[in-house]
Design a protein around this motif. Structure first.
Motif, PDB file in Angstrom:
ATOM      1  N   ARG A 229       7.914  15.658 -16.907  1.00 40.69           N
ATOM      2  CA  ARG A 229       8.855  16.614 -16.327  1.00 40.69           C
ATOM      3  C   ARG A 229       9.071  16.361 -14.845  1.00 40.69           C
ATOM      4  NH1 ARG A 229       7.073  22.549 -18.112  1.00 40.69           N
ATOM      5  NH2 ARG A 229       8.966  23.017 -16.920  1.00 40.69           N
ATOM      6  N   ARG A 230       8.009  16.048 -14.111  1.00 47.46           N
ATOM      7  CA  ARG A 230       8.136  15.814 -12.680  1.00 47.46           C
ATOM      8  C   ARG A 230       8.996  14.587 -12.403  1.00 47.46           C
ATOM      9  NH1 ARG A 230       4.694  12.692  -9.672  1.00 47.46           N
ATOM     10  NH2 ARG A 230       3.084  12.859 -11.287  1.00 47.46           N
ATOM     11  N   GLN A 231       8.738  13.513 -13.138  1.00 55.90           N
ATOM     12  CA  GLN A 231       9.514  12.302 -12.937  1.00 55.90           C
ATOM     13  C   GLN A 231      10.971  12.489 -13.329  1.00 55.90           C
ATOM     14  OE1 GLN A 231       6.576  12.549 -14.442  1.00 55.90           O
ATOM     15  NE2 GLN A 231       5.184  10.902 -13.811  1.00 55.90           N
ATOM     16  N   ASP A 232      11.207  13.190 -14.441  1.00 55.14           N
ATOM     17  CA  ASP A 232      12.590  13.428 -14.861  1.00 55.14           C
ATOM     18  C   ASP A 232      13.335  14.312 -13.867  1.00 55.14           C
ATOM     19  OD1 ASP A 232      12.310  11.852 -17.075  1.00 55.14           O
ATOM     20  OD2 ASP A 232      12.180  13.501 -18.518  1.00 55.14           O
TER      21      ASP A 232
ATOM     22  N   PRO B 230       0.814  -1.220   0.000  1.00 55.32           N
ATOM     23  CA  PRO B 230       0.000   0.000   0.000  1.00 55.32           C
ATOM     24  C   PRO B 230       0.853   1.278   0.000  1.00 55.32           C
ATOM     25  CG  PRO B 230      -0.912  -1.584   1.536  1.00 55.32           C
ATOM     26  CD  PRO B 230       0.423  -2.120   1.115  1.00 55.32           C
ATOM     27  N   ILE B 231       1.955   1.284   0.761  1.00 47.60           N
ATOM     28  CA  ILE B 231       2.843   2.452   0.775  1.00 47.60           C
ATOM     29  C   ILE B 231       3.509   2.616  -0.578  1.00 47.60           C
ATOM     30  CG2 ILE B 231       4.920   3.441   1.808  1.00 47.60           C
ATOM     31  CD1 ILE B 231       4.168   2.069   4.411  1.00 47.60           C
ATOM     32  N   ALA B 232       3.980   1.507  -1.137  1.00 51.17           N
ATOM     33  CA  ALA B 232       4.651   1.566  -2.428  1.00 51.17           C
ATOM     34  C   ALA B 232       3.709   2.033  -3.533  1.00 51.17           C
ATOM     35  CB  ALA B 232       5.236   0.206  -2.783  1.00 51.17           C
ATOM     36  N   ARG B 233       2.454   1.596  -3.472  1.00 47.14           N
ATOM     37  CA  ARG B 233       1.500   2.011  -4.503  1.00 47.14           C
ATOM     38  C   ARG B 233       1.216   3.504  -4.411  1.00 47.14           C
ATOM     39  NH1 ARG B 233      -3.283  -2.378  -4.392  1.00 47.14           N
ATOM     40  NH2 ARG B 233      -4.245  -0.756  -5.681  1.00 47.14           N
ATOM     41  N   LEU B 234       1.113   4.027  -3.189  1.00 57.09           N
ATOM     42  CA  LEU B 234       0.905   5.456  -3.032  1.00 57.09           C
ATOM     43  C   LEU B 234       2.133   6.240  -3.484  1.00 57.09           C
ATOM     44  CD1 LEU B 234      -0.744   7.871  -2.015  1.00 57.09           C
ATOM     45  CD2 LEU B 234       0.191   7.432   0.285  1.00 57.09           C
ATOM     46  N   GLY B 235       3.307   5.817  -3.033  1.00 56.28           N
ATOM     47  CA  GLY B 235       4.535   6.501  -3.427  1.00 56.28           C
ATOM     48  C   GLY B 235       4.793   6.415  -4.916  1.00 56.28           C
ATOM     49  N   GLY B 236       4.505   5.255  -5.503  1.00 57.14           N
ATOM     50  CA  GLY B 236       4.705   5.099  -6.935  1.00 57.14           C
ATOM     51  C   GLY B 236       3.832   6.033  -7.745  1.00 57.14           C
ATOM     52  N   ARG B 237       2.599   6.219  -7.280  1.00 56.94           N
ATOM     53  CA  ARG B 237       1.692   7.119  -7.991  1.00 56.94           C
ATOM     54  C   ARG B 237       2.136   8.568  -7.847  1.00 56.94           C
ATOM     55  NH1 ARG B 237      -1.080   6.200 -12.074  1.00 56.94           N
ATOM     56  NH2 ARG B 237      -2.041   4.363 -11.131  1.00 56.94           N
ATOM     57  N   LEU B 238       2.518   8.965  -6.629  1.00 54.11           N
ATOM     58  CA  LEU B 238       2.875  10.356  -6.375  1.00 54.11           C
ATOM     59  C   LEU B 238       4.222  10.732  -6.990  1.00 54.11           C
ATOM     60  CD1 LEU B 238       1.773  10.717  -2.635  1.00 54.11           C
ATOM     61  CD2 LEU B 238       0.589  11.578  -4.672  1.00 54.11           C
ATOM     62  N   LEU B 239       5.225   9.856  -6.824  1.00 52.57           N
ATOM     63  CA  LEU B 239       6.582  10.185  -7.266  1.00 52.57           C
ATOM     64  C   LEU B 239       6.814   9.867  -8.736  1.00 52.57           C
ATOM     65  CD1 LEU B 239       8.638   8.877  -4.212  1.00 52.57           C
ATOM     66  CD2 LEU B 239       8.034  11.257  -4.742  1.00 52.57           C
TER      67      LEU B 239
END
Length: 222
Positions: free
Chosen positions: A169-172, A30-39
């Motif tokens: 752009r955010r991911q890069d 659950p933490i990874a899914r949230l972080g993956g979506r946001l970051l």
């Protein structure tokens, strides 16, 4: 080894905070899914779904997991699967966490403190190679994939995931920050990843992306 490669080598051998934070998050879906979506703008369910393939491997299959991190890929291996499983990582800290995770899951595995781009295994030693979320940390991802292909037997399968550039752009910008910190090495684009797989002599490559996360598989011909 170049100065950049030397720095990355020391960083991951000695680092503690980033590996522990990463391992804590990735082991808790659950933490990874949230972080993956946001970051990363990524649906991390794709990442966790890739582990299921290990449950279908026949007993005796030789598997190399490199870099294994804290052992997140172990969740795909059933108890008493009978695999010849080797987990390898440059970081002693992560190997310690992987050993603990293997004991918790009842996985019989061997462990090796080695770098993904300098594998001390003979040609054709493994039927499968798993490399999850490690290529982007390396100074020479193409060379590492070539090493992984070398230790695969003909017909062996490489499966993995990596962060890639070009998703937005955010991911890069976040990738650039992690490179500046020394956490990432030389991540490439989806096109680069496909080129690295081809350059390693692998065939039937399948590469899919969700946000900045790319999941891939390829086969060693023969």
């Amino acid at each position: 080894m170049s100065g950049v490669a030397d720095r990355l080598d020391r960083h991951w051998r000695r680092g503690r905070l980033v590996p522990v934070v990463y391992d804590f998050a990735v082991e808790r879906e659950p933490i990874a899914r949230l972080g993956g979506r946001l970051l990363w703008g990524a649906d991390m369910r794709v990442f966790y779904d890739t582990f299921a393939e290990a449950a279908r491997l026949p007993p005796g299959t030789a598997v190399l997991d490199v870099p294994c991190g804290g052992g997140v890929a172990f969740r795909g291996v059933p108890r008493d699967a009978g695999l010849r499983y080797v987990a390898a990582d440059l970081s002693r800290l992560m190997l310690g966490r992987a050993r603990a995770e293997a004991r918790r899951r009842g996985l019989d595995a061997a462990f090796a403190g080695v770098s993904a781009d300098r594998l001390p295994f003979a040609d054709g030693s493994f039927d499968r190679c798993h490399t999850y979320n490690g290529l982007h940390c390396l100074p020479d991802p193409a060379g590492a994939l070539a090493e992984m292909a070398r230790v695969l037997r003909p017909g062996g399968v490489l499966r993995g995931s990596a962060m890639v550039t070009g998703a937005g752009r955010r991911q890069d910008a976040f990738i650039a920050l992690l490179r500046a910190r020394g956490d990432f090495g030389r991540p490439g684009s989806l096109a680069d990843l496909r080129g690295w797989l081809d350059g390693a002599g692998l065939e039937s490559a399948e590469v899919t992306a969700t946000g900045a996360l790319a999941c891939f598989s390829a086969v060693k011909p023969g």
